[in-house]
Design a protein around this motif. Structure first.
Motif: not given
Length: 256
Positions: A120-122, A126-128, A188-189, A199-201
């Motif tokens: 999971h790219p987000l 964002s966390f890992d 952003r990813v 596109d995820v902001e």
């Protein structure tokens, strides 16, 4: 005339003396040479400081043709590294997903509807990224086709950002992630699946209980907004139960 020459000479000497100091003060900060350096900087900055567990609810607002098509309330729980449990529209619906061991398990009406390998790219960015060793994060980013040799700097919503995966602003289709240059969290990813660009902001970061949290996430597919998430009831549990992330226990899992 002699005094004037001495004064000018003294001023010249003073300037020559100060030039190295002025040059040091005015020198630009070193730029990141590649994405691996950014990953290592993010890890170093927040190692032992980022929140290992994250619990929240969200308004999931779906869009079709520029209009809101439906709204739901989801419950989510993250635990490092790589564990995420999502309930779609309440625990009683039986619908949701579990991310564990780089695999996603999807559930419908309490039953496993399918599973597949997925980093999971987000979750990773964002966390890992703050818990895994940088070498492991870099290896996962490579599997997601981010070109870590390409970087450039730009502005994003009024803040300086470093972009990894592209060399210039004209490249809007390559897999890339944007990082706040000062605070070193993801902004952003962008991913590309067979020509379809997602596109995820990560927007509206807030400082909650001494933690930086993006409280609005906007998803776009090929330029069109498809989903907007608004986070609320945010908390940072001191611990979680490993059973909550076991697909076998999906139907019985409750954390509220």
């Amino acid at each position: 005339m002699k005094n004037q020459f001495i004064n000018r000479g003294g001023l010249l000497l003073l300037c020559l003396t100060l030039l190295p100091c002025l040059g040091y003060a005015m020198a630009p900060k070193a730029k990141y040479k590649n994405g691996s350096e950014i990953v290592k900087a993010m890890y170093k900055r927040w190692e032992g400081k980022w929140y290992p567990n994250f619990q929240f609810e969200q308004r999931a607002i779906f869009y079709e043709n520029g209009q809101v098509s439906k709204e739901e309330v989801w419950q989510e729980l993250y635990s490092q590294p790589g564990l995420l449990h999502i309930r779609f529209d309440g625990f009683e619906s039986g619908n949701g997903a579990v991310f564990a061991q780089d695999t996603v398990y999807r559930f419908q009406e309490g039953k496993l509807a399918g599973k597949m390998p997925q980093v999971h790219p987000l979750v990773l960015l964002s966390f890992d990224i703050y818990f895994l060793k940088p070498e492991e994060t870099i290896a996962k980013l490579n599997t997601l086709n981010f070109d870590l040799n390409k970087v450039y700097e730009t502005d994003w919503q009024g803040r300086k950002a470093v972009v990894v995966g592209a060399s210039n602003p004209e490249d809007v289709n390559s897999p890339q992630f944007w990082v706040d240059k000062e605070r070193l969290y993801v902004l952003r990813v962008v991913t590309n699946s067979k020509g379809s660009v997602r596109d995820v902001e990560m927007n509206n970061y807030q400082f909650i209980e001494k933690n930086w949290v993006a409280t609005e996430i906007v998803f776009k597919t090929d330029g069109a907004t498809t989903l907007r998430e608004e986070y609320f009831n945010i908390s940072f549990p001191k611990s979680t139960d490993s059973k909550w992330f076991d697909p076998e226990n999906f139907s019985n899992t409750r954390w509220q």
